[in-house]
Structures are given as structure tokens and as C-alpha cells.
Design a protein around this motif. Structure first.
Motif, PDB file in Angstrom:
ATOM      1  N   LYS A  21      42.570  21.098   6.764  1.00  0.00           N
ATOM      2  CA  LYS A  21      43.025  20.250   6.729  1.00  0.00           C
ATOM      3  C   LYS A  21      44.473  20.453   5.353  1.00  0.00           C
ATOM      4  N   ASP A  40      41.936  15.863  -2.382  1.00  0.00           N
ATOM      5  CA  ASP A  40      40.617  16.533  -3.891  1.00  0.00           C
ATOM      6  C   ASP A  40      41.295  16.446  -4.657  1.00  0.00           C
ATOM      7  N   GLY A  86      36.656  16.378   2.557  1.00  0.00           N
ATOM      8  CA  GLY A  86      36.092  15.906   4.316  1.00  0.00           C
ATOM      9  C   GLY A  86      34.119  15.009   4.227  1.00  0.00           C
ATOM     10  N   ARG A 124      34.524  25.446  -4.235  1.00  0.00           N
ATOM     11  CA  ARG A 124      34.215  24.183  -3.331  1.00  0.00           C
ATOM     12  C   ARG A 124      32.521  23.603  -3.939  1.00  0.00           C
ATOM     13  N   LEU A 125      33.107  22.207  -3.353  1.00  0.00           N
ATOM     14  CA  LEU A 125      31.600  21.614  -3.956  1.00  0.00           C
ATOM     15  C   LEU A 125      31.893  21.143  -2.412  1.00  0.00           C
ATOM     16  N   LEU A 126      30.417  20.788  -1.676  1.00  0.00           N
ATOM     17  CA  LEU A 126      30.053  20.246  -0.476  1.00  0.00           C
ATOM     18  C   LEU A 126      28.682  19.121  -1.273  1.00  0.00           C
ATOM     19  N   LEU A 127      29.301  18.208  -0.916  1.00  0.00           N
ATOM     20  CA  LEU A 127      28.426  17.018  -1.387  1.00  0.00           C
ATOM     21  C   LEU A 127      27.097  16.640  -0.808  1.00  0.00           C
ATOM     22  N   ARG A 143      28.320  14.733  11.374  1.00  0.00           N
ATOM     23  CA  ARG A 143      29.985  13.751  10.199  1.00  0.00           C
ATOM     24  C   ARG A 143      31.237  14.014  11.668  1.00  0.00           C
TER      25      ARG A 143
END
Ligand code: S3P
Length: 181
Positions: A21, A40, A86, A124-127, A143
Motif C-alpha cells: 500500500k 500509519d 492493514g 512493524r506491528l501486526l495487531l 481480512r
């Protein structure tokens, strides 16, 4: 030909982390001479914290409220390519805010490609935490069902480069502006 007032003039890029993206969005904005906005990045600027820091210090609730404020601000502006986080689109409020003037493009990629892209960097942070391939496949599938309900156009970035993805979107978007569909 539809009334030009009805043509949405923000392009909203949605998709899983690592789908491209931000890089595709920046190139696309250059092609169209639109502003580029990354939700972000906006949150980082407003809070002065990276997303992992924001989560560690204040938790997901704070992240969501910052995200909503950023979306509210962006949604009223025109001629932007908006790269969303995301996990943003599945949140109904954000979706509704962006939909009023947003033409949605889903960037997809196969889970193996996503995993190798997101493993390259550690910032990075993925929930849902760091996944293995099978849990990532499940998350992507869940998703994508939501993303697909929202998308006006879908581009698979697994095998095409950033320039080609951006050109494909620009071409389809120009056709949409021209014809209204
Ligand atoms: C997230 C994706 C991130 C960011 C947040 C949560 C996720 O955005 O919004 O860290 O859970 O998928 P990108 O998709 O831009 O990496």
C-alpha cells in the motif's frame, strides 16, 4: 456518463500488511499528481511514537482513537491517494468516513510473499502478533473477505512490480473518472 460531482476523488488503498500500500500508493500519487497520505505515518507524526511504541505505552484503544482522528481529518480532503493501515478498513466507522469520497483499491498478495516481505523488517506491528505461515494464511483470508466487500478494484502484487501495479490502478481509475463505473 455520470455527474462528475458523484465521482469519488480519493483513492483508498486497502489490504494486508506487506501488500504494498505505501510504496504503490506513493508511486500512484506521483502518476496522478495527487497528494499521498499514509494513515500509519500520520499517527506516528501526531503522537511522536512508532506504532510498536504507541501500543506498548498506551495500548490498542489509544491507537484506534488516533487512527479515527486521522481518518476524520483525511476524509474531508480531496485528490489524495490514501494508504491505510492493514487493520483499518474492517473498522466500520473508518470505512464509512472514507467511503463518502473514496474509490477503494484492494492490494493483495499471497501469504508466503506477505510473510517474506514483513519478515524483512522488524519495525512493524501486526495487531495479531508475529504469525507463522498457517496463521497468516487464516488472517489474510479472514481480512480479505472484508476487504473484498469494500474494493472497487483489486490488484495482486505478488508477481508485479510497484510501477506496474501503480500504472494498472491509474489506468482503471482514469476509466472510472471518465465513465463513472
Ligand atoms: C496492522 C497493520 C499496520 C498498522 C498496525 C496494525 C495490522 O499497517 O496499521 O500496526 O494489524 O495489520 P500496515 O498494513 O500499513 O503495515
Amino acid at each position: 456518463m455520470t455527474n462528475n460531482n458523484e465521482v469519488k476523488n480519493n483513492i483508498v488503498l486497502i489490504g494486508f500488511m506487506g501488500s504494498g500500500k505505501t510504496v504503490v500508493g506513493r508511486t500512484l500519487a506521483g502518476l496522478l499528481d495527487y497528494a499521498f497520505v499514509d494513515t500509519d505515518e500520520q499517527i506516528r507524526q501526531v503522537t511522536g511514537l512508532t506504532l510498536p511504541q504507541l501500543f506498548r505505552k498506551h495500548g490498542e484503544i489509544r491507537f484506534r482513537s488516533e487512527e479515527e482522528l486521522v481518518v476524520k481529518k483525511i476524509a474531508v480532503k480531496q485528490k489524495q491517494v490514501i494508504a491505510t493501515g492493514g487493520s483499518l478498513t474492517p473498522v466500520a466507522t473508518n470505512f464509512d468516513l472514507l467511503r463518502s469520497n473514496g474509490w477503494f483499491v484492494l492490494l493483495s498478495a499471497d501469504p508466503q510473499t506477505i510473510l517474506s516481505r514483513i519478515s524483512r523488517k522488524n519495525d512493524r506491528l501486526l495487531l495479531c502478533g508475529k504469525p507463522d505461515l498457517s496463521s497468516l494464511e487464516k488472517m489474510v483470508q479472514e481480512r480479505e473477505t472484508l476487504y473484498k466487500q469494500t474494493a472497487n478494484f483489486i490488484v495482486d502484487t505478488t508477481k508485479i512490480g510497484v510501477e506496474d501495479a501503480a500504472k494498472a490502478i491509474a489506468q482503471r481509475y482514469c476509466a472510472y473518472v471518465e465513465t463513472g463505473v
